[in-house]
Design an enzyme around this catalytic site. Sequence first.
Site, PDB file in Angstrom:
ATOM      1  CG  ASP A  77      -0.187   0.158   2.527  1.00 53.57           C
ATOM      2  OD1 ASP A  77       0.724  -0.654   2.774  1.00 53.57           O
ATOM      3  OD2 ASP A  77      -0.491   1.085   3.305  1.00 53.57           O
ATOM      4  CG  ASP A  80       3.378  -0.766   4.927  1.00 52.74           C
ATOM      5  OD1 ASP A  80       2.980  -1.135   3.806  1.00 52.74           O
ATOM      6  OD2 ASP A  80       2.645  -0.178   5.736  1.00 52.74           O
ATOM      7  CE1 TYR A 229      -4.581   2.690   4.539  1.00 53.16           C
ATOM      8  CE2 TYR A 229      -3.304   0.762   5.185  1.00 53.16           C
ATOM      9  CZ  TYR A 229      -3.407   1.961   4.504  1.00 53.16           C
ATOM     10  OH  TYR A 229      -2.335   2.436   3.792  1.00 53.16           O
ATOM     11  CD  GLU A 474       4.163   5.221   4.798  1.00 54.56           C
ATOM     12  OE1 GLU A 474       4.205   3.982   4.676  1.00 54.56           O
ATOM     13  OE2 GLU A 474       3.757   5.789   5.841  1.00 54.56           O
TER      14      GLU A 474
END
Length: 628
Positions: A77, A80, A229, A474
């Site tokens: 995603d 990571d 999430y 990120e």
Amino acid sequence: MEKLLKLISILAVFLHLCAYSAIGGHDYGQALSKSILFFEAQRSGVLPHNQRVSWRSHSGLQDGKASGVDLVGGYYDAGDNVKFGLPMAFTVTMMSWSIIEYGKQMAANGELGHAMEAVKWGTDYFIKAHPQPNVLYGEVGDGNSDHYCWQRPEDMTTDRHAYKVDPSNPGSDLAGETAAAMAAASIVFRHSNPSYSAELLRHAYQLFDFADKYRGKYDSSITVAQKYYRSISGYNDELLWAAAWLYQASNNQYYLDYLGRNGDSMGGTGWGMTEFGWDVKYAGVQTLVAKFLMQGKAGHNAAVFEKYKQKAEYFMCSCLGKGSRNVQKTPGGLIFRQRWNNMQFVTSASFLATVYSDYLASSRGTLRCSSGNVAPAELLNLAKSQVDYILGDNPRATSYMVGYGSNFPQRTHHRGSSIVSIKVNPSFVSCRGGYATWFSSKKSDPNLLTGALVGGPDAYDNFADERDNYEQTEPATYNNAPLIGILARLSGGHGRYNQLLPVAVPAPKPVVTKPQPSSPASPKLTPTPVSGAGPISIQQKMTTSWFAGGKTYYRYSTVVTNKSSKDLKSLNLSISKLYGPIWGLTKSGDSYTFPSWLPSLSAGKSLEFVYIHAASQADVSVANYSLA
């Protein structure tokens, strides 16, 4: 004389502004190409022969094995190595929507094929993740153990447990979003690959029924996802979202009536939103239903659909700053929702503004805000201003897309880009060793994460290019997915076609990948002749090579095909002259057999395995087999 000097002064300012405008123009086509390329850096699984992000290699090749299912593939995603189903599905939905609306502009830019490949990489995975009508795997890996380590995907030693939802442990939001992704993608492939499109639509039907029948929040079933999430909005928005996409894909009146029947009770007509993203879908639903209304498809649902449209326009007006409750913006003009990865909301909101501008223009309508009527062009101008800010027109003169412009983030919070490529240095990077050696480094990323859109600046346009600043540095797939649609629109223009007419995504031109120059010591590139015993064929070919540690390494792909009319129940392959790792087979004594997730090989079907070593191809032959 005084008037003349004043006129000259004004003219000088005017010319200065013109010069700034000319210099400050952006190459949206280049940005589009880069933003699509980013998805190749996020791939999990066995990378294809035409992989363009060459510093990545295969990873996650045992995903799902412990659960008896093949979950190899899909996308990581963000920075990571976890595969989170909810944001991945939203990413695919938004990529598909981008193609549906602006595929012609992508084709003109030579990027439609790459965009469709990016969608298919996701949907191929979702097909695997949906092995039964009421079973959907929604996560592979665990965020806690993954975040404890800093490893490139090719080295990861973290837990790869697979988590699923089913009737006993439902996940309507996850299943609903995945249904939306499959339905939207079925439109993308309707003309170029009709059989695949039909397969996607079949999965979408099943997933919607599963989501609607067995209701519950997915993070109550997959509790490890809560920290990363969490589904704050619940699942009603995803059920409406999925119904809207299924109507677009199938033209089935049931789904249109579902939107009309449930609009009030599920919040579609009640929630006035100022955000749109992987969790909260209401603004997206409202925009789609407004489109159906403008297309004249509402029928007996017209009164309810008008309420959806009012809420869609509430969102648009709030983004423009002309509503009763407006979105916050930074001093530099960027939409601002939160500190952590704010760019996701910028691109998603800008995409809705872009398509709604074109819907209104196509219907010759205007946007009705509390401050008065607004021309459709203002919405497109808003989207353009947000994209221009992203690409460098901001107080810091920083491009927040990696690789675009001359001043962009150099130290992304991304494991793969921040650690030397396994093809440059194949030495194993340990869980904590990656933190000590690579995460803490102040140097620029050794691998350029081209096209990645990072989290972006804070509420005051401030930004710190530091690897540990995960809130700002990120990137994420769902940042880029809506952006590709906006960039295609800005790059290719409107195209002088009605955005409310039926969609026909053009077939992409064949993607041509420039061959890499081969090393003088490379083995011959001619494929091995088909070999095997009787009805089983074996085809080998070298797919890529790289130089590391004084040696040239070669990756070989081997395809075993059952050419008989019966199922291949057992197979033992003899492999000699193999000097490196192999993926896709199970070692059994002195031979190799089916991987654990593949009990047999149906008639006409193939399996692929790969291996890497610094030598010519291995000798592969059939030792024995049985048909039934």
